[in-house]
Scaffold this motif. Structure first.
Motif, PDB file in Angstrom:
ATOM      1  N   VAL A 139     -16.130 -22.379 -19.516  1.00 51.62           N
ATOM      2  CA  VAL A 139     -15.339 -23.261 -20.365  1.00 51.62           C
ATOM      3  C   VAL A 139     -13.867 -22.933 -20.135  1.00 51.62           C
ATOM      4  O   VAL A 139     -13.421 -21.814 -20.380  1.00 51.62           O
ATOM      5  CB  VAL A 139     -15.737 -23.072 -21.849  1.00 51.62           C
ATOM      6  CG1 VAL A 139     -14.824 -23.882 -22.760  1.00 51.62           C
ATOM      7  CG2 VAL A 139     -17.192 -23.487 -22.063  1.00 51.62           C
ATOM      8  N   LEU A 140     -13.128 -23.905 -19.632  1.00 48.94           N
ATOM      9  CA  LEU A 140     -11.725 -23.690 -19.247  1.00 48.94           C
ATOM     10  C   LEU A 140     -10.836 -23.638 -20.478  1.00 48.94           C
ATOM     11  O   LEU A 140     -11.011 -24.422 -21.410  1.00 48.94           O
ATOM     12  CB  LEU A 140     -11.255 -24.821 -18.322  1.00 48.94           C
ATOM     13  CG  LEU A 140     -12.140 -25.107 -17.103  1.00 48.94           C
ATOM     14  CD1 LEU A 140     -11.555 -26.265 -16.295  1.00 48.94           C
ATOM     15  CD2 LEU A 140     -12.287 -23.856 -16.236  1.00 48.94           C
ATOM     16  N   ASN A 141      -9.883 -22.751 -20.470  1.00 49.02           N
ATOM     17  CA  ASN A 141      -9.023 -22.615 -21.653  1.00 49.02           C
ATOM     18  C   ASN A 141      -7.894 -23.642 -21.702  1.00 49.02           C
ATOM     19  O   ASN A 141      -7.861 -24.500 -22.595  1.00 49.02           O
ATOM     20  CB  ASN A 141      -8.426 -21.204 -21.722  1.00 49.02           C
ATOM     21  CG  ASN A 141      -7.794 -20.915 -23.067  1.00 49.02           C
ATOM     22  OD1 ASN A 141      -8.483 -20.528 -24.017  1.00 49.02           O
ATOM     23  ND2 ASN A 141      -6.494 -21.141 -23.209  1.00 49.02           N
ATOM     24  N   ASP A 142      -6.968 -23.570 -20.743  1.00 48.60           N
ATOM     25  CA  ASP A 142      -5.728 -24.333 -20.879  1.00 48.60           C
ATOM     26  C   ASP A 142      -5.928 -25.849 -20.864  1.00 48.60           C
ATOM     27  O   ASP A 142      -5.334 -26.557 -21.687  1.00 48.60           O
ATOM     28  CB  ASP A 142      -4.701 -23.871 -19.841  1.00 48.60           C
ATOM     29  CG  ASP A 142      -4.363 -22.379 -20.010  1.00 48.60           C
ATOM     30  OD1 ASP A 142      -5.042 -21.701 -20.824  1.00 48.60           O
ATOM     31  OD2 ASP A 142      -3.442 -21.893 -19.334  1.00 48.60           O
ATOM     32  N   PRO A 143      -6.788 -26.368 -19.981  1.00 49.87           N
ATOM     33  CA  PRO A 143      -7.039 -27.819 -20.048  1.00 49.87           C
ATOM     34  C   PRO A 143      -7.686 -28.235 -21.366  1.00 49.87           C
ATOM     35  O   PRO A 143      -7.418 -29.331 -21.876  1.00 49.87           O
ATOM     36  CB  PRO A 143      -8.005 -28.065 -18.883  1.00 49.87           C
ATOM     37  CG  PRO A 143      -7.832 -26.894 -17.976  1.00 49.87           C
ATOM     38  CD  PRO A 143      -7.482 -25.737 -18.849  1.00 49.87           C
ATOM     39  N   SER A 144      -8.484 -27.360 -21.936  1.00 51.36           N
ATOM     40  CA  SER A 144      -9.105 -27.680 -23.224  1.00 51.36           C
ATOM     41  C   SER A 144      -8.054 -27.731 -24.322  1.00 51.36           C
ATOM     42  O   SER A 144      -8.099 -28.588 -25.217  1.00 51.36           O
ATOM     43  CB  SER A 144     -10.166 -26.632 -23.585  1.00 51.36           C
ATOM     44  OG  SER A 144     -11.143 -26.555 -22.583  1.00 51.36           O
ATOM     45  N   VAL A 145      -7.089 -26.815 -24.237  1.00 53.45           N
ATOM     46  CA  VAL A 145      -6.020 -26.791 -25.234  1.00 53.45           C
ATOM     47  C   VAL A 145      -5.229 -28.112 -25.184  1.00 53.45           C
ATOM     48  O   VAL A 145      -4.885 -28.681 -26.225  1.00 53.45           O
ATOM     49  CB  VAL A 145      -5.093 -25.570 -25.014  1.00 53.45           C
ATOM     50  CG1 VAL A 145      -3.847 -25.676 -25.870  1.00 53.45           C
ATOM     51  CG2 VAL A 145      -5.851 -24.286 -25.333  1.00 53.45           C
ATOM     52  N   GLU A 146      -4.985 -28.601 -23.986  1.00 54.05           N
ATOM     53  CA  GLU A 146      -4.271 -29.883 -23.865  1.00 54.05           C
ATOM     54  C   GLU A 146      -5.031 -31.004 -24.555  1.00 54.05           C
ATOM     55  O   GLU A 146      -4.453 -31.836 -25.255  1.00 54.05           O
ATOM     56  CB  GLU A 146      -4.075 -30.239 -22.392  1.00 54.05           C
ATOM     57  CG  GLU A 146      -2.856 -29.582 -21.814  1.00 54.05           C
ATOM     58  CD  GLU A 146      -2.419 -30.278 -20.535  1.00 54.05           C
ATOM     59  OE1 GLU A 146      -2.463 -29.618 -19.489  1.00 54.05           O
ATOM     60  OE2 GLU A 146      -2.065 -31.485 -20.599  1.00 54.05           O
ATOM     61  N   LEU A 147      -6.338 -30.994 -24.351  1.00 55.10           N
ATOM     62  CA  LEU A 147      -7.183 -32.016 -24.966  1.00 55.10           C
ATOM     63  C   LEU A 147      -7.168 -31.878 -26.494  1.00 55.10           C
ATOM     64  O   LEU A 147      -7.101 -32.873 -27.224  1.00 55.10           O
ATOM     65  CB  LEU A 147      -8.611 -31.841 -24.440  1.00 55.10           C
ATOM     66  CG  LEU A 147      -9.373 -33.096 -24.066  1.00 55.10           C
ATOM     67  CD1 LEU A 147      -8.635 -33.891 -23.023  1.00 55.10           C
ATOM     68  CD2 LEU A 147     -10.746 -32.724 -23.528  1.00 55.10           C
ATOM     69  N   LEU A 148      -7.200 -30.638 -26.961  1.00 53.54           N
ATOM     70  CA  LEU A 148      -7.173 -30.408 -28.405  1.00 53.54           C
ATOM     71  C   LEU A 148      -5.865 -30.925 -29.009  1.00 53.54           C
ATOM     72  O   LEU A 148      -5.844 -31.434 -30.132  1.00 53.54           O
ATOM     73  CB  LEU A 148      -7.348 -28.912 -28.711  1.00 53.54           C
ATOM     74  CG  LEU A 148      -8.756 -28.365 -28.443  1.00 53.54           C
ATOM     75  CD1 LEU A 148      -8.747 -26.838 -28.368  1.00 53.54           C
ATOM     76  CD2 LEU A 148      -9.734 -28.841 -29.521  1.00 53.54           C
ATOM     77  N   GLY A 149      -4.786 -30.807 -28.253  1.00 56.25           N
ATOM     78  CA  GLY A 149      -3.503 -31.345 -28.701  1.00 56.25           C
ATOM     79  C   GLY A 149      -3.602 -32.845 -28.911  1.00 56.25           C
ATOM     80  O   GLY A 149      -3.129 -33.394 -29.915  1.00 56.25           O
TER      81      GLY A 149
END
Ligand code: PBG
Ligand code: ZN
Length: 326
Positions: A139-149
């Motif tokens: 599970v990728l961190n930074d791309p997921s954070v962008e999506l959460l934004g």
């Protein structure tokens, strides 16, 4: 035999004396009522492992909230059960997604009388059920954070009073804060699921939200239950990332963490009494082995005593009914 001069029982003699020296209070306004909103079925559909809890269509959430308000519960936490899932959780940030629609509906109907908190995560909207973008086994961190934004922004745009990122991705709180501020939502607070453990107590929730991961588990992002100091590091990070409220989850097996969190920060602290905690008590009560009301009161007061300001519980309405009778 010499008799004691100090007698603890003097102040326990009458109900009024006990009331006078009671240290902990609990009001219905400190409870948060979770709601599972689905755009799949037209009727509320009971969650088998959580007696009394339903997946609800958009049509019935208003009366649910109306009942909650009448009992003195003014805060709800919305979880989406979308009819469509994919590998980028598109229905999570769709402006006509189930959570966005539910939020609009509740804010249109009740205005500031109700505080709508939206769970900001991806698992319910992903075909694979992970809280982030999953590639291969990871599970990728930074791309997921962008999506959460993106998700948080669309929830704020729909009128959410607060967003609650629960994916346990590093840096999610800071990034969501940035996105909200840039989008004109600097007044929307963030309730951070700061210390969220990988817990077997989430099993009934995954039935309710249809969000069980199809492969693997959540141990590469949620916390290991053997760790306490690590939870404090998570809390410190979220405080530094400008969280407005912090949370410990689950509650029951983590009251040591709750107390330490209380000692560590002056931010409002939330305890999430999770689905498995609810189901255990319901099951024992159905069997007649425990007195549901008495145990629930002892439990909720204990969470307050441990340091929680607010409590998320699926038994919020029952608890409020009992509190209002006293
Ligand atoms: C999803 C989410 C979960 C819960 C709240 N948000 C489940 C999970 O992490 O699998 C659990 C709530 C509960 O068990 O009551 N991010
Ligand atoms: Zn999730």
């Amino acid at each position: 035999m010499t008799f004691p001069f100090t007698r603890m029982r003097r102040l326990r003699r009458t109900p009024a004396l006990r009331e006078l020296v009671a240290e902990t209070m609990l009001r219905p306004s400190q409870l948060i009522h979770p709601i599972f909103v689905s755009n799949g079925s037209p009727q509320p559909s009971p969650v088998a492992s959580m007696p009394g809890v339903f997946q609800q269509p958009l049509e019935t959430i208003e009366s649910d909230v109306e009942d909650a308000l009448a009992l003195g519960i003014a805060t709800v936490l919305l979880f989406g059960v979308p009819d469509e899932k994919d590998t980028e959780a598109s229905s999570a940030w769709d402006e006509s997604g189930v959570i966005q629609q539910a939020t609009k509906r509740l804010k249109d109907r009740f205005g500031d009388e109700v505080t709508v908190i939206t769970d900001t995560c991806l698992c319910e909207y992903m075909t694979h059920g992970h809280c982030g973008i999953a590639i291969g086994g990871s599970v990728l961190n930074d791309p997921s954070v962008e999506l959460l934004g993106r998700v948080a922004l669309s929830q704020a745009a729909a009128g959410a009073d607060m967003v609650a990122p629960s994916a346990m991705m590093d840096g999610q709180v800071a990034y969501i804060r940035e996105v909200l501020d840039e989008g004109g939502y600097d007044h929307v607070p963030i309730m951070a699921y700061s210390a969220k453990y990988a817990s077997s107590l989430y099993a009934p929730f995954r039935d309710a939200a249809e969000s069980a991961p199809s492969h693997g588990n959540r141990s590469s992002y949620q916390m290991d239950y053997r760790n306490r100091r690590e939870a404090l590091r998570e809390l410190v990070l979220d405080v530094g990332e400008c969280a407005d409220m912090v949370m410990v989850k689950p509650a029951l097996f983590y009251m040591d963490v709750l107390r330490e969190a209380r000692n560590l920060t002056d931010l409002p602290l939330v305890a999430y009494s999770v689905s498995g905690e609810y189901s255990m008590l319901k099951a024992a009560a159905e069997k007649g082995w425990l007195d549901e009301e008495a145990v629930l009161m002892e439990y909720l007061f204990s969470l307050r005593r441990a340091g929680a300001d607010a409590i998320i519980t699926y038994a919020a309405k029952e608890a409020a009914r009992w509190l209002n009778r006293q």
